[in-house]
Write an enzyme that holds these catalytic residues in place. Structure first.
Site, mmCIF file in Angstrom:
data_model
loop_
_atom_site.group_PDB
_atom_site.id
_atom_site.type_symbol
_atom_site.label_atom_id
_atom_site.label_comp_id
_atom_site.label_asym_id
_atom_site.label_seq_id
_atom_site.Cartn_x
_atom_site.Cartn_y
_atom_site.Cartn_z
ATOM 1 N N ARG A 108 9.506 8.589 5.517
ATOM 2 C CA ARG A 108 10.573 9.146 6.342
ATOM 3 C C ARG A 108 11.245 10.273 5.565
ATOM 4 N NH1 ARG A 108 8.285 7.035 9.744
ATOM 5 N NH2 ARG A 108 8.964 5.509 11.310
ATOM 6 N N HIS A 165 4.604 15.567 11.106
ATOM 7 C CA HIS A 165 4.722 14.119 11.327
ATOM 8 C C HIS A 165 3.520 13.585 12.116
ATOM 9 C CE1 HIS A 165 7.913 10.711 11.512
ATOM 10 N NE2 HIS A 165 6.697 10.219 11.368
ATOM 11 N N LEU A 169 5.149 -0.867 -1.554
ATOM 12 C CA LEU A 169 3.814 -1.470 -1.548
ATOM 13 C C LEU A 169 3.665 -2.459 -0.392
ATOM 14 C CD1 LEU A 169 1.489 -0.841 -3.528
ATOM 15 C CD2 LEU A 169 1.850 -3.105 -4.510
ATOM 16 N N GLY A 170 4.044 -1.987 0.797
ATOM 17 C CA GLY A 170 3.772 -2.746 2.007
ATOM 18 C C GLY A 170 2.346 -2.477 2.467
ATOM 19 N N ARG A 171 2.096 -2.668 3.756
ATOM 20 C CA ARG A 171 0.735 -2.462 4.273
ATOM 21 C C ARG A 171 0.243 -1.042 4.019
ATOM 22 N NH1 ARG A 171 0.632 -3.659 10.350
ATOM 23 N NH2 ARG A 171 2.662 -2.675 10.140
ATOM 24 N N GLU A 218 13.761 16.624 11.589
ATOM 25 C CA GLU A 218 12.621 17.017 12.431
ATOM 26 C C GLU A 218 13.074 17.330 13.857
ATOM 27 O OE1 GLU A 218 9.805 13.829 12.194
ATOM 28 O OE2 GLU A 218 9.633 13.982 10.018
ATOM 29 N N ILE A 243 4.874 10.508 3.212
ATOM 30 C CA ILE A 243 4.376 10.166 4.548
ATOM 31 C C ILE A 243 5.244 9.065 5.152
ATOM 32 C CG2 ILE A 243 1.992 10.947 4.289
ATOM 33 C CD1 ILE A 243 3.084 7.325 3.660
#
Length: 212
Positions: A132, A179, A52-54, A161, A130
């Site tokens: 890593r 990505h 729950l960061g930005r 990737e 979304i």
């Protein structure tokens, strides 16, 4: 921040694309089909956000109109956030219909989405990543999708990737993206403008807009 908004938008887009079978149905029509499997309702479910960061908060803001309940896992409970806190990801997964991964990579979160978490998410559950690719045990995810342990996945990131397992490509209930989280025309223009603003401030002897 522009990149934050773009990544959050894509998370919701992947969620809707999996639930409503948008990509699978597009493929069917292009191949001459018309009769397709029923989709899942996108609104009224329980949406969980791991991290729950930005970006996590931006996703929550967009997810709220679709959710009957918002759940989250973070380092600690957030009194300013209207959602149900879970101390660990397994508890979060068990409480949700959609699990959105938005936490940083690194050793602490490596393969944190493992077979146990996917089992907890359940046969009606959808995983969206979304963040890593390292956060998800990719072979466990492939197995869970193949045997119906979970219902589907929307993935913008992968373990190695640009290599994407053929097994994921073969699954109709999976939406794949290369990505592209922050890759929008508007977002890249804003990033370029920020670089120019920082250079201008530096050479003008003023405080940098985004000093490190």
């Amino acid at each position: 921040a522009p990149a934050t908004d773009d990544v959050a938008d894509l998370a919701i887009g992947l969620m809707l694309a999996v639930q409503r079978r948008i990509v699978a149905n597009d493929r069917a029509v292009r191949n001459g089909g018309w009769q397709v499997d029923l989709a899942r309702r996108a609104s009224g479910g329980r949406i969980g956000i791991f991290g729950l960061g930005r970006i996590g908060r931006a996703i929550a803001k967009r997810a709220a109109p679709f959710a009957r309940e918002l759940h989250y896992t973070a380092r600690s409970a957030k009194p300013d956030f209207e959602g149900v806190f879970h101390a660990d990801i397994a508890s979060l997964a068990a409480a949700c219909d959609v699990l959105i991964i938005a936490a940083p990579g690194g050793e602490a979160t490596s393969h944190i989405v493992d077979a146990g978490v996917l089992t907890a998410l359940g046969e009606d559950g959808i995983l969206v990543n979304i963040a890593r690719g390292s956060l998800v045990d990719e072979p466990a995810l492939v197995a869970a999708l193949q045997d119906g342990t979970i219902a589907g996945a929307g993935l913008d990131v992968f373990a190695d990737e640009p290599a994407v397992p053929d097994a994921l490509k073969a699954l109709n209930q999976v939406v794949l993206s290369p990505h592209q989280g922050s890759a929008t025309v508007d977002g890249r223009a804003a990033m370029a403008a920020l670089v120019v603003a920082n250079l201008d401030a530096h050479f003008g002897g003023r405080p940098l807009p985004t000093a490190l």
